[in-house]
Scaffold this motif. Structure first.
Motif, PDB file in Angstrom:
ATOM      1  N   ARG A  13     -22.854  10.167  -0.815  1.00  0.00           N
ATOM      2  CA  ARG A  13     -22.338   9.047  -1.609  1.00  0.00           C
ATOM      3  C   ARG A  13     -22.008   9.445  -3.043  1.00  0.00           C
ATOM      4  O   ARG A  13     -20.981   9.005  -3.584  1.00  0.00           O
ATOM      5  CB  ARG A  13     -23.315   7.872  -1.544  1.00  0.00           C
ATOM      6  N   PRO A  14     -22.806  10.282  -3.716  1.00  0.00           N
ATOM      7  CA  PRO A  14     -22.374  10.751  -5.033  1.00  0.00           C
ATOM      8  C   PRO A  14     -21.054  11.507  -4.983  1.00  0.00           C
ATOM      9  O   PRO A  14     -20.223  11.371  -5.882  1.00  0.00           O
ATOM     10  CB  PRO A  14     -23.526  11.673  -5.465  1.00  0.00           C
ATOM     11  N   ARG A  15     -20.845  12.292  -3.927  1.00  0.00           N
ATOM     12  CA  ARG A  15     -19.593  13.032  -3.792  1.00  0.00           C
ATOM     13  C   ARG A  15     -18.409  12.066  -3.695  1.00  0.00           C
ATOM     14  O   ARG A  15     -17.380  12.247  -4.352  1.00  0.00           O
ATOM     15  CB  ARG A  15     -19.622  13.918  -2.547  1.00  0.00           C
ATOM     16  N   ILE A  16     -18.555  11.033  -2.882  1.00  0.00           N
ATOM     17  CA  ILE A  16     -17.475  10.054  -2.720  1.00  0.00           C
ATOM     18  C   ILE A  16     -17.203   9.339  -4.042  1.00  0.00           C
ATOM     19  O   ILE A  16     -16.052   9.172  -4.451  1.00  0.00           O
ATOM     20  CB  ILE A  16     -17.827   9.041  -1.625  1.00  0.00           C
ATOM     21  N   ALA A  17     -18.262   8.919  -4.714  1.00  0.00           N
ATOM     22  CA  ALA A  17     -18.105   8.213  -5.986  1.00  0.00           C
ATOM     23  C   ALA A  17     -17.420   9.097  -7.018  1.00  0.00           C
ATOM     24  O   ALA A  17     -16.549   8.644  -7.778  1.00  0.00           O
ATOM     25  CB  ALA A  17     -19.469   7.750  -6.497  1.00  0.00           C
ATOM     26  N   PHE A  18     -17.799  10.376  -7.049  1.00  0.00           N
ATOM     27  CA  PHE A  18     -17.192  11.308  -7.993  1.00  0.00           C
ATOM     28  C   PHE A  18     -15.702  11.481  -7.718  1.00  0.00           C
ATOM     29  O   PHE A  18     -14.882  11.456  -8.636  1.00  0.00           O
ATOM     30  CB  PHE A  18     -17.893  12.664  -7.914  1.00  0.00           C
ATOM     31  N   LEU A  19     -15.339  11.666  -6.464  1.00  0.00           N
ATOM     32  CA  LEU A  19     -13.931  11.849  -6.120  1.00  0.00           C
ATOM     33  C   LEU A  19     -13.105  10.608  -6.455  1.00  0.00           C
ATOM     34  O   LEU A  19     -11.983  10.705  -6.952  1.00  0.00           O
ATOM     35  CB  LEU A  19     -13.791  12.193  -4.634  1.00  0.00           C
ATOM     36  N   GLY A  50      -9.146   8.494 -10.448  1.00  0.00           N
ATOM     37  CA  GLY A  50      -9.047   7.662 -11.635  1.00  0.00           C
ATOM     38  C   GLY A  50      -9.507   6.227 -11.460  1.00  0.00           C
ATOM     39  O   GLY A  50      -9.115   5.345 -12.231  1.00  0.00           O
ATOM     40  N   PHE A  51     -10.341   5.973 -10.454  1.00  0.00           N
ATOM     41  CA  PHE A  51     -10.886   4.626 -10.271  1.00  0.00           C
ATOM     42  C   PHE A  51     -11.829   4.287 -11.421  1.00  0.00           C
ATOM     43  O   PHE A  51     -12.662   5.104 -11.817  1.00  0.00           O
ATOM     44  CB  PHE A  51     -11.670   4.536  -8.966  1.00  0.00           C
ATOM     45  N   ALA A  52     -11.711   3.074 -11.951  1.00  0.00           N
ATOM     46  CA  ALA A  52     -12.712   2.575 -12.885  1.00  0.00           C
ATOM     47  C   ALA A  52     -14.017   2.341 -12.125  1.00  0.00           C
ATOM     48  O   ALA A  52     -14.014   2.210 -10.894  1.00  0.00           O
ATOM     49  CB  ALA A  52     -12.232   1.271 -13.516  1.00  0.00           C
ATOM     50  N   LEU A  53     -15.127   2.285 -12.845  1.00  0.00           N
ATOM     51  CA  LEU A  53     -16.424   2.090 -12.176  1.00  0.00           C
ATOM     52  C   LEU A  53     -16.433   0.810 -11.353  1.00  0.00           C
ATOM     53  O   LEU A  53     -17.038   0.757 -10.277  1.00  0.00           O
ATOM     54  CB  LEU A  53     -17.555   2.066 -13.202  1.00  0.00           C
ATOM     55  N   GLU A  54     -15.753  -0.225 -11.851  1.00  0.00           N
ATOM     56  CA  GLU A  54     -15.680  -1.472 -11.097  1.00  0.00           C
ATOM     57  C   GLU A  54     -14.965  -1.263  -9.761  1.00  0.00           C
ATOM     58  O   GLU A  54     -15.345  -1.850  -8.739  1.00  0.00           O
ATOM     59  CB  GLU A  54     -14.953  -2.541 -11.913  1.00  0.00           C
ATOM     60  N   ILE A 110       0.805  -1.217   0.000  1.00  0.00           N
ATOM     61  CA  ILE A 110       0.000   0.000   0.000  1.00  0.00           C
ATOM     62  C   ILE A 110       0.847   1.280   0.000  1.00  0.00           C
ATOM     63  O   ILE A 110       0.300   2.381  -0.144  1.00  0.00           O
ATOM     64  CB  ILE A 110      -0.993   0.020   1.188  1.00  0.00           C
ATOM     65  N   ALA A 111       2.158   1.158   0.140  1.00  0.00           N
ATOM     66  CA  ALA A 111       3.018   2.347   0.278  1.00  0.00           C
ATOM     67  C   ALA A 111       2.847   3.318  -0.895  1.00  0.00           C
ATOM     68  O   ALA A 111       2.760   4.534  -0.706  1.00  0.00           O
ATOM     69  CB  ALA A 111       4.478   1.924   0.410  1.00  0.00           C
ATOM     70  N   ARG A 112       2.787   2.804  -2.110  1.00  0.00           N
ATOM     71  CA  ARG A 112       2.723   3.687  -3.274  1.00  0.00           C
ATOM     72  C   ARG A 112       1.369   4.393  -3.407  1.00  0.00           C
ATOM     73  O   ARG A 112       1.228   5.346  -4.172  1.00  0.00           O
ATOM     74  CB  ARG A 112       3.022   2.902  -4.554  1.00  0.00           C
ATOM     75  N   HIS A 113       0.367   3.902  -2.661  1.00  0.00           N
ATOM     76  CA  HIS A 113      -0.962   4.509  -2.738  1.00  0.00           C
ATOM     77  C   HIS A 113      -1.168   5.614  -1.698  1.00  0.00           C
ATOM     78  O   HIS A 113      -2.169   6.331  -1.751  1.00  0.00           O
ATOM     79  CB  HIS A 113      -2.036   3.440  -2.545  1.00  0.00           C
ATOM     80  N   ILE A 114      -0.232   5.757  -0.766  1.00  0.00           N
ATOM     81  CA  ILE A 114      -0.421   6.697   0.349  1.00  0.00           C
ATOM     82  C   ILE A 114      -0.575   8.148  -0.111  1.00  0.00           C
ATOM     83  O   ILE A 114      -1.466   8.856   0.371  1.00  0.00           O
ATOM     84  CB  ILE A 114       0.712   6.549   1.376  1.00  0.00           C
ATOM     85  N   PRO A 115       0.258   8.648  -1.055  1.00  0.00           N
ATOM     86  CA  PRO A 115       0.065  10.044  -1.486  1.00  0.00           C
ATOM     87  C   PRO A 115      -1.326  10.285  -2.065  1.00  0.00           C
ATOM     88  O   PRO A 115      -1.917  11.353  -1.850  1.00  0.00           O
ATOM     89  CB  PRO A 115       1.151  10.241  -2.545  1.00  0.00           C
ATOM     90  N   PHE A 116      -1.864   9.295  -2.790  1.00  0.00           N
ATOM     91  CA  PHE A 116      -3.185   9.455  -3.389  1.00  0.00           C
ATOM     92  C   PHE A 116      -4.280   9.347  -2.325  1.00  0.00           C
ATOM     93  O   PHE A 116      -5.320  10.011  -2.416  1.00  0.00           O
ATOM     94  CB  PHE A 116      -3.378   8.401  -4.480  1.00  0.00           C
ATOM     95  N   LEU A 117      -4.026   8.524  -1.326  1.00  0.00           N
ATOM     96  CA  LEU A 117      -4.968   8.426  -0.212  1.00  0.00           C
ATOM     97  C   LEU A 117      -5.078   9.773   0.500  1.00  0.00           C
ATOM     98  O   LEU A 117      -6.178  10.216   0.850  1.00  0.00           O
ATOM     99  CB  LEU A 117      -4.502   7.346   0.774  1.00  0.00           C
ATOM    100  N   ARG A 118      -3.946  10.436   0.724  1.00  0.00           N
ATOM    101  CA  ARG A 118      -3.960  11.752   1.377  1.00  0.00           C
ATOM    102  C   ARG A 118      -4.709  12.764   0.518  1.00  0.00           C
ATOM    103  O   ARG A 118      -5.490  13.574   1.031  1.00  0.00           O
ATOM    104  CB  ARG A 118      -2.532  12.238   1.629  1.00  0.00           C
ATOM    105  N   ARG A 119      -4.466  12.741  -0.787  1.00  0.00           N
ATOM    106  CA  ARG A 119      -5.155  13.677  -1.676  1.00  0.00           C
ATOM    107  C   ARG A 119      -6.662  13.468  -1.622  1.00  0.00           C
ATOM    108  O   ARG A 119      -7.440  14.416  -1.505  1.00  0.00           O
ATOM    109  CB  ARG A 119      -4.650  13.499  -3.113  1.00  0.00           C
TER     110      ARG A 119
END
Length: 273
Positions: free
Chosen positions: A99-105, A111-115, A7-16
């Motif tokens: 929930r729409p706000r979370i899905a949009f972000l 850049g999450f795919a819908l899946e 998960i280390a490489r995902h931390i900057p994106f998690l903070r954003r």
């Protein structure tokens, strides 16, 4: 490979994501830290990473855990007086259904795919698509504004106009040079500027924007094939940077973010702001 390594490489994106979700740097960082501390604590109790489902991307587990913690614990409370910028951001974000706000972000900002959105939120792919569509509609209604485009390529300017109008905003002018930009800004005071850095006559979009912002403050998004010139020049605040060629969804997300986190008193904005 340990869970922490995965998960280390995902931390900057998690903070954003966390900062965008909460509307503040301090609150977002607090939730991101709580997420990582929870993972560390669980690893101390169990082996194998209990948050991971078989075959699941660790990124999904990480973001799902942050959302679980965020929904369960109000740890982003501020003890100091929040700035006008933070207060405006919170008002804008709270105006969008949760929930729409979370899905949009997740979709547009991260850049999450819908899946992936569906897996993170534990809903079907169809439901995830409906949430993103609902967010786009709500965002347009809440932060509709007027936009000035400073771009010397006609086709790119047309593309930018289409993106702006799809989001429910209006274009007050299109300028190809520094001089034209100043002429357009004298006619109307927009709520957002989209600007290239290298303009038609060799003039600088960065210099044009800095001159405009000497009179009043509005958010700016630079869309350029020369991002290094933004980094080397005198970058205005608040400003965002997108490299060409740009992804439409990413641009939409940045436009919404720029307007969400701008000051409540900015000109040209309708809705609750």
């Amino acid at each position: 490979m340990t869970l922490s390594q995965q998960i280390a490489r995902h931390i900057p994106f998690l903070r954003r994501f966390s900062r965008a979700l909460t509307g503040s740097q301090e609150g977002g960082d607090a939730y991101a830290l709580a997420t990582l501390e929870t993972l560390v604590a669980e690893q101390g109790e169990k082996s194998g990473g209990s948050r991971l489902r078989p075959g699941e991307d660790p990124k999904i587990a990480l973001f799902r855990l942050l959302l679980d913690i965020w929904s369960a614990a109000p740890i982003n409370a501020h003890t100091e007086v929040a700035s006008e910028l933070e207060l405006g951001a919170r008002r804008n974000l709270e105006a969008i259904s949760l929930r729409p706000r979370i899905a949009f972000l997740l979709s547009a900002l991260e850049g999450f795919a819908l899946e992936e959105v569906a897996s993170t939120l534990d809903v079907s792919v169809e439901e995830a698509g409906d949430l993103v569509a609902a967010a786009n509609a709500e965002i347009a209604g809440q932060i509709a504004t007027e936009v000035l485009i400073i771009e010397d390529e006609p086709l790119i300017a047309l593309d930018l106009r289409e993106v702006v109008e799809e989001l429910g905003h209006s274009v007050v002018g299109v300028a190809r040079t520094h001089t034209e930009a100043l002429v357009e800004i004298a006619k109307a005071r927009p709520g957002l500027i989209l600007a290239d850095i290298q303009l038609a006559d060799g003039s600088s979009g960065l210099e044009a924007v800095n001159e405009i912002l000497s009179d009043f403050s509005i958010p700016v998004i630079f869309i350029t094939a020369y991002p290094e010139r933004f980094l080397l020049g005198e970058a205005p605040e608040p400003a965002f940077l997108i490299a060409k060629p740009f992804a439409v969804d990413a641009l939409k997300a940045v436009i919404s973010q720029a307007l969400f986190f701008d000051r409540r008193s900015r000109p040209g904005v309708s809705g609750t702001a």
